[in-house]
Write a protein that holds these residues in place. Structure first.
Motif, PDB file in Angstrom:
ATOM      1  N   VAL A   1      40.746  33.502  34.101  1.00  0.00           N
ATOM      2  CA  VAL A   1      39.832  34.650  34.030  1.00  0.00           C
ATOM      3  C   VAL A   1      40.493  35.889  34.625  1.00  0.00           C
ATOM      4  O   VAL A   1      40.431  36.988  34.054  1.00  0.00           O
ATOM      5  CB  VAL A   1      38.501  34.333  34.752  1.00  0.00           C
ATOM      6  N   ALA A   2      41.172  35.713  35.755  1.00  0.00           N
ATOM      7  CA  ALA A   2      41.840  36.852  36.401  1.00  0.00           C
ATOM      8  C   ALA A   2      42.905  37.447  35.482  1.00  0.00           C
ATOM      9  O   ALA A   2      43.059  38.668  35.392  1.00  0.00           O
ATOM     10  CB  ALA A   2      42.457  36.415  37.726  1.00  0.00           C
ATOM     11  N   PHE A   3      43.629  36.589  34.768  1.00  0.00           N
ATOM     12  CA  PHE A   3      44.654  37.063  33.835  1.00  0.00           C
ATOM     13  C   PHE A   3      44.023  37.912  32.729  1.00  0.00           C
ATOM     14  O   PHE A   3      44.473  39.027  32.450  1.00  0.00           O
ATOM     15  CB  PHE A   3      45.377  35.859  33.222  1.00  0.00           C
ATOM     16  N   PHE A   4      42.986  37.387  32.079  1.00  0.00           N
ATOM     17  CA  PHE A   4      42.360  38.124  30.978  1.00  0.00           C
ATOM     18  C   PHE A   4      41.674  39.404  31.479  1.00  0.00           C
ATOM     19  O   PHE A   4      41.511  40.359  30.738  1.00  0.00           O
ATOM     20  CB  PHE A   4      41.362  37.230  30.223  1.00  0.00           C
ATOM     21  N   LYS A   5      41.295  39.421  32.726  1.00  0.00           N
ATOM     22  CA  LYS A   5      40.652  40.606  33.294  1.00  0.00           C
ATOM     23  C   LYS A   5      41.691  41.623  33.790  1.00  0.00           C
ATOM     24  O   LYS A   5      41.728  42.759  33.324  1.00  0.00           O
ATOM     25  CB  LYS A   5      39.736  40.168  34.449  1.00  0.00           C
TER      26      LYS A   5
ATOM     27  N   ARG B   1      32.527  51.197  27.012  1.00  0.00           N
ATOM     28  CA  ARG B   1      33.621  52.134  27.243  1.00  0.00           C
ATOM     29  C   ARG B   1      34.916  51.405  27.592  1.00  0.00           C
ATOM     30  O   ARG B   1      34.899  50.265  28.070  1.00  0.00           O
ATOM     31  CB  ARG B   1      33.259  53.141  28.329  1.00  0.00           C
ATOM     32  N   ARG B   2      36.030  52.077  27.363  1.00  0.00           N
ATOM     33  CA  ARG B   2      37.351  51.522  27.643  1.00  0.00           C
ATOM     34  C   ARG B   2      37.497  51.261  29.138  1.00  0.00           C
ATOM     35  O   ARG B   2      37.284  52.173  29.943  1.00  0.00           O
ATOM     36  CB  ARG B   2      38.404  52.541  27.194  1.00  0.00           C
ATOM     37  N   PRO B   3      37.857  50.057  29.532  1.00  0.00           N
ATOM     38  CA  PRO B   3      38.036  49.774  30.957  1.00  0.00           C
ATOM     39  C   PRO B   3      39.182  50.597  31.542  1.00  0.00           C
ATOM     40  O   PRO B   3      40.128  50.942  30.820  1.00  0.00           O
ATOM     41  CB  PRO B   3      38.383  48.280  30.987  1.00  0.00           C
ATOM     42  N   ASN B   4      39.084  50.897  32.841  1.00  0.00           N
ATOM     43  CA  ASN B   4      40.222  51.597  33.467  1.00  0.00           C
ATOM     44  C   ASN B   4      41.046  50.653  34.344  1.00  0.00           C
ATOM     45  O   ASN B   4      41.626  51.076  35.339  1.00  0.00           O
ATOM     46  CB  ASN B   4      39.763  52.848  34.220  1.00  0.00           C
ATOM     47  N   TYR B   5      41.103  49.386  33.931  1.00  0.00           N
ATOM     48  CA  TYR B   5      41.981  48.426  34.625  1.00  0.00           C
ATOM     49  C   TYR B   5      42.732  47.616  33.568  1.00  0.00           C
ATOM     50  O   TYR B   5      42.255  47.453  32.440  1.00  0.00           O
ATOM     51  CB  TYR B   5      41.178  47.501  35.543  1.00  0.00           C
ATOM     52  N   GLY B   6      43.904  47.124  33.972  1.00  0.00           N
ATOM     53  CA  GLY B   6      44.748  46.383  33.028  1.00  0.00           C
ATOM     54  C   GLY B   6      45.213  47.295  31.897  1.00  0.00           C
ATOM     55  O   GLY B   6      45.103  48.517  31.989  1.00  0.00           O
ATOM     56  N   VAL B   7      45.768  46.674  30.856  1.00  0.00           N
ATOM     57  CA  VAL B   7      46.038  47.409  29.606  1.00  0.00           C
ATOM     58  C   VAL B   7      45.089  46.763  28.608  1.00  0.00           C
ATOM     59  O   VAL B   7      45.381  45.710  28.037  1.00  0.00           O
ATOM     60  CB  VAL B   7      47.510  47.273  29.174  1.00  0.00           C
TER      61      VAL B   7
END
Lengths: 325, 325, 325, 325
Positions: free
Chosen positions: C26-30, C143-149
């Motif tokens: 889950v942490a990876f996908f997040k 909305r587009r998240p502001n974490y990860g790519v």
């Protein structure tokens, strides 16, 4: 034989901006632009982009009004620093030496003709990433953040000036800046000029202040280098309630892919989304835009610039609608 | 106080390569890379990319074997030119002055320790576009071609050397180059070094010649600045029967998006597809890659480099399969 | 006149994967892929990308071994669902109806010849963003998240099968999938096939299991659509200690810009970095790759595929080095 | 249980435009957009993009006035074709069968309520590239041209209509189009609607004609898929004297990166520079834009649309300045 060029200034090292809402400004540069806080001291927060090599490149200082605190240049050598200080002292616009600040050693401060505070220094502190921020990409001082759409490095500063030419000449004569491009009025006086000491088209731009004020800031600029990131950050801005002033679009002058937004403290920020072009020719003939060529100078393609772009600066001097602040 | 840096060389101005198949080479640089012929004279064809400001940046000269003709540097001033010539003469490796060539005035020629021919000059001819090639983008000397996937400008040259360190030191001491990055063997001798006088990470790279030869060329490089163009030109290359040696991929060293291909004359050409990173710090500490860090230095991500990449150079000295020529 | 095509299946709606390390998965996908948790229930975590319109597209369920839980297809209408259920029941491979799950209503489950569990349903729950996640871009559910790519949406699934042809025929006959591209062995049996019911080149791919196992998963794939994001996420992966299995690079088959990485639970994930190409022709002739054409089918340009790519699947059946898990 | 959807139309197969300057139009689509001429017959030139699978997708026919000749749809099967013909005949708007044209077999022609001529067919001719235009990328019918900035395939058509709703309903009822997005007036009548039968957000768009005319064309659109190509083609256009009407910029509706330009014959052409988003949900709820949401619908970011965009169509009915023609 012509006089040798002055090669004593290396680049724009950092900028200090004033903000009446420091924490909101810091949150903007962190959550949207992916910068990190390197230090806090007194009324100032010291920030950095992940490919800035020095300790910090942006200082946000609490102040009643938005605007420029100061801009800092790094000399090309200790001797070059001495030469520039001597020249500026002779010109009579020096303020004097400071012992240094977070991230750098002794700096000589002075005022440009328009009253912008500038400093020049040699001794600098490099950023040392904590263990968890290190990267196997050894030419990168800190790993890419996984928040915001992270800018890579400080690019340039754009100043408003009451008298453009007087200021341009000061940067040329006192510091060795070269005028790379200029926009000319019908009488050939400068409306705006783009100057650099590096291979960038501009480390500093100077534009005539439409309100006739002195010492104001038009914008600071951080660099992405990839056009996609302007589109990405535009999503972040729009969907978090910020209003984009202009962009993404492409200027003719400097060939820069731009996006302009006002940070919550009131200062305009540019995000630079491509490599533009660079100047390696040591004898560059200034590109001059005038009359019918002007339209393409301002916008090569894409987004237009609103009237506000040509009037709004910090400190704010007329009731222009200030977004996001 | 340390000695002041030498700031007498501005950048890499042009390169001359040898080709046993001049017309096939010219066609490659024209039809695939979108360059144009600026002049033909004797056994040489003078070419340019559309954002090269000088008259030409690539000379292709007929020769039995592929390889380097010469590389040319531009001084930062006439005085700087005199200083460098004096220094090189004192070192005893000068060849002497030539009157000039198509596109530039008097140049002083000399040999690097490895025997690569180098010249340095001041007087230069700017490109004057014919009426139909002019563009309203006044900082661009010629409009973007509508053929090939056009490169924008000359970027750098990569030389093979029998003794890397000796050559690196020559460029440092005689010309003021700074070593930006290096790959070190276990005994800390240089395997390869990236040097520049500009804000680019390298104007010149020097790599140890795996075959122990002298004076060979590894590659010349032209610049796009946009990753998409590597993908575009890859289509053009593959679908016209060229074999891509490596790429698109990303180096750790220089952070460059690369694509390597051998032109029909036998010389390796790199196409540079992003802005990489740049160095503004006048006191840059050389980035050193060694041991376990090396893998990421060579490839940060994407395409691997084949063994051929580390051995093949021009003139060709061993029977390595030479593609496309 | 030929038989009419079956147009009863609309697309791949979601996938369930097994993970022995659910929270790390889950942490990876997040944190890397910018997905969000939509729901947690029992041993399962329901996740989504920001442009997925349904409630969830990825279910990660705790299990001793990694691998496929099930894949889910959405019918084109309630009547279409009934027709497919009838056909599958007649084929004798049905499991039966379930009442539904988080995010969808009644679903009919069955086994493919290789033993992969598949379900098909009609009733679906759309994602309703909480107030703070809403966007003025009304065709975007969140909305587009502001974490990860952040990835944009689920793209496809790639299954390993003991007998490729038998499975391909099942998807054609039972569900109306069309074979868009295939890689053929010398005897013209399928080595791999790419099938779709939508305009995508593949909703499902089936590749021969090199280890001769049944029911394994090769990878699931999420979509960016922009090549830059593969480069961005590569930085994130490498600098956080993940090993990229392959990419960025470009396949000939499907024309996809790819990057492959194994998530901490052990399952391979593909990130799709461009639009590839699409198929609108209702009578598409399968593209067949064989013999000398195969090299370009696998890699059009850039990164190679390591041997592991052709053997590793989940559940893991042989001691292949499993990275990142 | 609700009625089953009509799945009888596969996609937009080709468009015919009228041009008073056929050769100038052909030169534009060739030299700028990198298309090629597949055939010439009578007053018509048949053109194609390099990833169009059929023989041709654009017919330019000599005519005194610019505008739409016809648009052509391909059915999903021969049976589907018969069903649609029967339905249209019953509606009373049929014209009748033609034997076929260059690139396709028998087609049934009819008029939309606004008078646009439409045809639907099944038998099609695939493009067979001559030997020198073949590519090892077997899913690509023809190698990428090395001239212009080549578009990849036909994307959609945008029609002006006197009464939007009446036409939208016709495409829904007669042909099975689904309304993906719409812009609504205060009284909830359609100002514009985007319809598709494929996974694209639109194969056909219909916008109210601001001049109250019937049967006009707003634009045809070809697809790049990569944002960089809009920037590349913008250079080509500007530097060859074409005026870009709008873009590059990004619409909220359809999420398309757009650039609009009027070809020399007078017809508006859109170039589509990214993948936008796609619709796989078979029960898609139409996205409705109204009131305060409209601004973001029209422009998500970047370039504005000039007033001309909302009035100019072909045939030209009022003296709007027509650029490039």
């Amino acid at each position: 034989m012509t006089k040798e060029p002055i090669l004593d200034v290396a680049h724009l090292a950092h900028v200090e901006i004033h903000s009446p809402k420091v924490e909101a400004s810091v949150a903007f540069f962190k959550d949207i632009m992916g910068m990190s806080v390197a230090h806090r001291e007194g009324k100032s927060v010291y920030m950095r982009a992940y490919e800035d090599h020095y300790h910090n490149t942006l200082i946000i200082t609490e102040n009643e009004e938005a605007g420029l605190g100061h801009l800092a240049l790094r000399a090309t050598s200790p001797q070059a620093l001495e030469r520039r200080v001597a020249a500026i002292e002779e010109m009579g616009c020096g303020i004097g030496w400071i012992d240094g600040d977070i991230g750098h050693g002794p700096a000589y401060q002075f005022h440009s003709p328009d009253g912008h505070k500038v400093e020049i220094f040699w001794d600098v502190e490099y950023y040392k990433a904590p263990e968890e921020e290190k990267t196997p990409l050894l030419n990168r001082p800190q790993r890419r953040p996984n928040y915001g759409v992270p800018v890579r490095r400080l690019d340039h500063i754009n100043l408003l000036a009451k008298e453009t030419n007087k200021n341009v000449e000061f940067y040329e004569e006192a510091l060795g800046f070269k005028v790379r491009e200029r926009i000319l009025a019908e009488d050939d006086s400068d409306i705006a000029a783009w100057l650099s000491v590096s291979n960038l088209v501009h480390d500093i731009a100077i534009m005539g202040d439409a309100l006739g004020e002195e010492g104001r800031l038009h914008h600071i600029c951080y660099w992405y280098g990839f056009p996609q990131h302007l589109s990405d950050v535009a999503d972040l801005l729009i969907e978090r309630g910020y209003e984009i002033e202009a962009g993404p679009g492409k200027h003719g002058v400097t060939q820069a892919c731009f996006l302009y937004v006002v940070e919550p403290g009131g200062n305009r920020v540019e995000l630079f989304g491509d490599p533009g072009y660079q100047i390696f020719d040591p004898d560059w003939k200034t590109v001059e835009w005038k009359g019918k060529d002007l339209e393409k100078a301002i916008i090569w393609h894409g987004s237009n610039l609103p009237q506000e772009f040509f009037e709004y600066g910090t400190p704010v001097k007329r009731k222009t609608p200030v977004k996001n602040s």
